[in-house]
Design an enzyme around this catalytic site. Structure first.
Site, PDB file in Angstrom:
ATOM      1  N   GLU A  86      46.634  43.183  35.515  1.00  0.00           N
ATOM      2  CA  GLU A  86      47.967  43.344  34.928  1.00  0.00           C
ATOM      3  C   GLU A  86      48.993  43.745  35.985  1.00  0.00           C
ATOM      4  O   GLU A  86      50.134  43.285  35.960  1.00  0.00           O
ATOM      5  CB  GLU A  86      47.936  44.360  33.791  1.00  0.00           C
ATOM      6  CG  GLU A  86      47.175  43.892  32.566  1.00  0.00           C
ATOM      7  CD  GLU A  86      47.798  42.687  31.870  1.00  0.00           C
ATOM      8  OE1 GLU A  86      49.016  42.444  32.034  1.00  0.00           O
ATOM      9  OE2 GLU A  86      47.065  41.977  31.162  1.00  0.00           O
ATOM     10  N   GLU A 134      56.872  37.564  29.038  1.00  0.00           N
ATOM     11  CA  GLU A 134      56.843  37.993  30.436  1.00  0.00           C
ATOM     12  C   GLU A 134      57.834  37.216  31.304  1.00  0.00           C
ATOM     13  O   GLU A 134      58.129  37.622  32.424  1.00  0.00           O
ATOM     14  CB  GLU A 134      55.438  37.805  31.025  1.00  0.00           C
ATOM     15  CG  GLU A 134      54.391  38.726  30.440  1.00  0.00           C
ATOM     16  CD  GLU A 134      53.017  38.493  31.061  1.00  0.00           C
ATOM     17  OE1 GLU A 134      52.822  37.453  31.730  1.00  0.00           O
ATOM     18  OE2 GLU A 134      52.154  39.354  30.869  1.00  0.00           O
ATOM     19  N   GLU A 143      52.131  41.269  36.385  1.00  0.00           N
ATOM     20  CA  GLU A 143      53.446  41.698  35.896  1.00  0.00           C
ATOM     21  C   GLU A 143      54.409  42.150  36.983  1.00  0.00           C
ATOM     22  O   GLU A 143      55.624  42.021  36.810  1.00  0.00           O
ATOM     23  CB  GLU A 143      53.279  42.799  34.841  1.00  0.00           C
ATOM     24  CG  GLU A 143      52.635  42.262  33.579  1.00  0.00           C
ATOM     25  CD  GLU A 143      52.704  43.206  32.405  1.00  0.00           C
ATOM     26  OE1 GLU A 143      53.079  44.391  32.576  1.00  0.00           O
ATOM     27  OE2 GLU A 143      52.368  42.767  31.297  1.00  0.00           O
ATOM     28  N   ALA A 161      51.285  46.775  31.899  1.00  0.00           N
ATOM     29  CA  ALA A 161      50.203  47.052  30.953  1.00  0.00           C
ATOM     30  C   ALA A 161      49.727  45.759  30.324  1.00  0.00           C
ATOM     31  O   ALA A 161      50.399  44.732  30.390  1.00  0.00           O
ATOM     32  CB  ALA A 161      50.687  48.021  29.873  1.00  0.00           C
ATOM     33  N   ARG A 185      60.925  43.598  23.292  1.00  0.00           N
ATOM     34  CA  ARG A 185      59.930  43.872  22.254  1.00  0.00           C
ATOM     35  C   ARG A 185      60.537  43.525  20.907  1.00  0.00           C
ATOM     36  O   ARG A 185      61.464  44.173  20.436  1.00  0.00           O
ATOM     37  CB  ARG A 185      59.488  45.337  22.299  1.00  0.00           C
ATOM     38  CG  ARG A 185      58.690  45.683  23.543  1.00  0.00           C
ATOM     39  CD  ARG A 185      57.463  44.823  23.643  1.00  0.00           C
ATOM     40  NE  ARG A 185      56.613  45.204  24.753  1.00  0.00           N
ATOM     41  CZ  ARG A 185      55.522  44.536  25.083  1.00  0.00           C
ATOM     42  NH1 ARG A 185      55.176  43.455  24.418  1.00  0.00           N
ATOM     43  NH2 ARG A 185      54.799  44.942  26.102  1.00  0.00           N
TER      44      ARG A 185
END
Length: 191
Positions: free
Chosen positions: A85, A137, A89, A68, A56
């Protein structure tokens, strides 16, 4: 109340509202208007929860999170977004999906809402149907944790993402109550 838009982006807008205060005066309030999000606490039959460790940029490091994503596909309901999602993910499908908790992430400055789902009866997405991860990702770390260990991680500050903390704690509480009292995946959002 007046509204002046300062910035508009794909995920959020920044606006200034001129609001009437309870005492009769007015004040400017900057607000981030967000499109909304969903998260998934996926718990398997061994009471393990899957988490992702994702970089992040505002924090300058990777942190543990639930799978998420944004509510950014027109016409897609929240449960379908959550299942998408989960597949994208962590390569999982769920046979059972229920509402775990609804939350406002930081109501002092944003209207962002996130609905957290509980996913159970998990299976793997076949390799030939898996999503190709790109951008932030691309280097996701996917890990399974005993649910009680994840609770300990949240309480120790090892998990700091707000929706992840809420999802882990709510999933543990739901498990401790025999999964009773959960809302169906299509339950209306409060407010």
């Amino acid at each position: 109340m007046s509204r002046a838009e300062r910035y508009r982006g794909r995920v959020f807008s920044v606006v200034t509202h001129e609001v009437t205060m309870p005492g009769g005066g007015t004040a400017a309030r900057d607000v981030v208007e967000h499109i909304g999000a969903v998260g998934v606490a996926a718990v398997d039959e061994r009471d393990r929860i899957v988490l992702i460790r994702q970089y992040r940029h505002p924090l300058g490091r990777a942190i543990w999170e639930l799978p998420a994503g944004l509510v950014d596909v027109a016409g897609e309901d929240l449960a379908a977004t959550a299942l998408r999602e989960l597949a994208e993910e962590v390569d999982l499908v769920a046979g059972r999906l229920e509402v775990l908790v609804d939350m406002h992430t930081s109501p002092g400055w944003t209207n962002e809402r996130i609905r957290l789902f509980l996913a159970r009866e998990l299976g793997e997405v076949p390799p030939e149907h898996r999503h190709e991860r790109r951008d932030e990702e691309a280097d996701l770390e996917v890990a399974w944790f005993d649910l009680d260990r994840a609770v300990s991680m949240a309480l120790a500050g090892e998990i700091t993402n707000g929706p992840c903390v809420a999802g882990v704690l709510a999933a543990a509480r739901a498990r401790d109550q025999g999964w009773a009292g959960l809302r169906p995946s299509d339950a209306p959002r409060p407010g």
